[in-house]
Design a protein around this motif. Structure first.
Motif: not given
Length: 423
Positions: A124-141
């Motif tokens: 679900w999360l992967n579907e809603r994250v664009d490439a530029p913010s992927r690293g930061r979202v992964f860190g928050i997750y």
């Protein structure tokens, strides 16, 4: 500030991402600690409690392999509901039937359900994250789930483990995880990542990574299953037992920063050897000193955790340096399954050793894994040159292996980048 706000918005835009999996992590943290603690109260042997870790690892590997097919058959929301319901049932059955031989298969069900739930939420999360913010979202997750798991372990300090409270709390939290998916009107994401265990391909890519991740599975699986048993048997109070289980995970998360810095500037195998030597030092301190005080145990176990829980992302980074372009998910997923094989065997060996030879056998088991890792890495350094600095990918912190799935690799920013060339 705008970019940071954007990544938080991307993270919180998906209900399952910020509610469902942290709820499962919290419930899993409670369940993972209450079982060995309650098992000690009931007089279960260390061998049987070690088999709880084996059961969980078997279920977790099976969940990583079988969940994609289940989701294709019934869909994300129904599959997630099945995972949470079965996990809650397994926790409550553990309360109703106080037998290690019932707990072992129930722990396998818990491992299967946790892996399946994690893969679905990550998709679900992967579907809603664009490439530029992927690293930061992964860190928050990663931070949110780590905090939830730690909070689940620490909650045991607030009640009596001999009663029913913590079993019911874990089951209720698994049920709460169902709410966002049941109420969500968003469309299901694309199919889940599916990986297979191709040992020959992994070995050709990096023998060090395969052997090291197997030994780390033995070490970390043994410690994760039996650390509460060891702490209880050396006389620590319940609150100190919770600290003994939680501090190493936090120390390992913090240690990834200096480990990553060093590995980006040196041969990663040399850094891996150094980290393994630090873990071996902690093993020897436990064996030689047999500390009984709270301060000494917590200090040594923090060193132990800083070592063993920072190895897995270092191994993944090393393997990815050698991987063919576009194969990050396959390599990372394969290594995760090899880790699972080690986590199946380690708790069994350590549990039987503790039953027959004493509490320090836990660290004899982890120490043997660290010694073999060091020796094999040294051997490989003598037969294969290191990766050139220009061909390396930047190290990225990641969740500990038992909290990772093949879908976690898809969420990682490195999945969007071309890995380094073969070497």
């Amino acid at each position: 500030m705008v970019r940071l706000a954007g990544c938080y918005e991307a993270f919180f835009r998906s209900w399952p991402s910020y509610w469902a999996l942290p709820s499962c992590c919290y419930a899993g943290g409670v369940n993972a600690l209450i079982l060995p603690v309650r098992g000690e109260i009931e007089g279960f042997t260390a061998a049987s409690l070690g088999l709880l870790g084996t059961g969980w690892a078997v279920g977790y590997v099976a969940g990583c392999l079988r969940t994609p097919a289940l989701v294709v058959k019934v869909g994300h929301i129904r599959a997630f509901g099945v995972m949470c319901a079965l996990a809650a049932i397994s926790v409550l059955l553990s309360l109703l039937i106080l037998s290690p031989w019932v707990w072992i298969p129930l722990r396998g069900i818990s491992g299967f359900c946790f892996a399946g739930a994690a893969m679905i939420v990550e998709s679900w999360l992967n579907e809603r994250v664009d490439a530029p913010s992927r690293g930061r979202v992964f860190g928050i997750y990663t931070m949110v789930n780590l905090a939830a798991s730690t909070a689940g372990q620490m909650v045991l300090t607030m009640g009596d483990p001999a009663g029913y409270l913590f079993f019911v709390l874990a089951a209720m939290t698994y049920c709460l995880a169902l709410l966002p998916t049941a109420l969500s009107a968003t469309a299901s994401p694309s199919a889940l990542v599916s990986v297979s265990l191709d040992l020959r391909a992994l070995w050709r890519n990096s023998p060090v990574a395969v052997f090291a991740v197997l030994m780390v599975g033995v070490s970390n699986g043994s410690f994760g299953a039996l650390a509460p048993v060891y702490a209880s048997r050396v006389g620590l109070s319940l609150s100190d037992v919770a600290l003994f289980a939680s501090v190493p995970i936090l120390a390992g998360a913090a240690a990834q920063i200096p480990v990553g810095y060093l590995s980006d500037r040196n041969d990663r195998r040399m850094v891996l050897i150094g980290v393994a030597c630090l873990g071996l030092l902690a093993d020897l301190l436990f064996i030689a000193l047999m500390p009984g005080g709270v301060g000494a145990n917590i200090a040594i176990v923090a060193v132990f955790g800083a070592s063993v829980f920072s190895m897995y992302p270092l191994i993944v980074a090393h393997a990815n340096d050698h991987a063919a372009p576009g194969s990050f998910i396959q390599v990372s997923g394969g290594l995760l399954l090899v880790y699972g094989l080690g986590a199946i065997g380690g708790p069994t060996v350590a549990g039987f050793a503790m039953t027959n030879f004493g509490n320090t056998s836990l660290f004899w088991t982890t120490g043997c894994g660290h010694v073999l890792l060091i020796l094999f890495a040294i051997l490989r350094m003598r037969t294969r040159a290191g990766v050139a600095h220009a061909d390396k990918q930047a190290f990225r912190a990641s969740p500990m292996a038992r909290a990772s799935t093949p879908e976690t690799a898809a969420l990682d920013a490195r999945a969007e980048q071309a890995p380094g060339t073969d070497s």
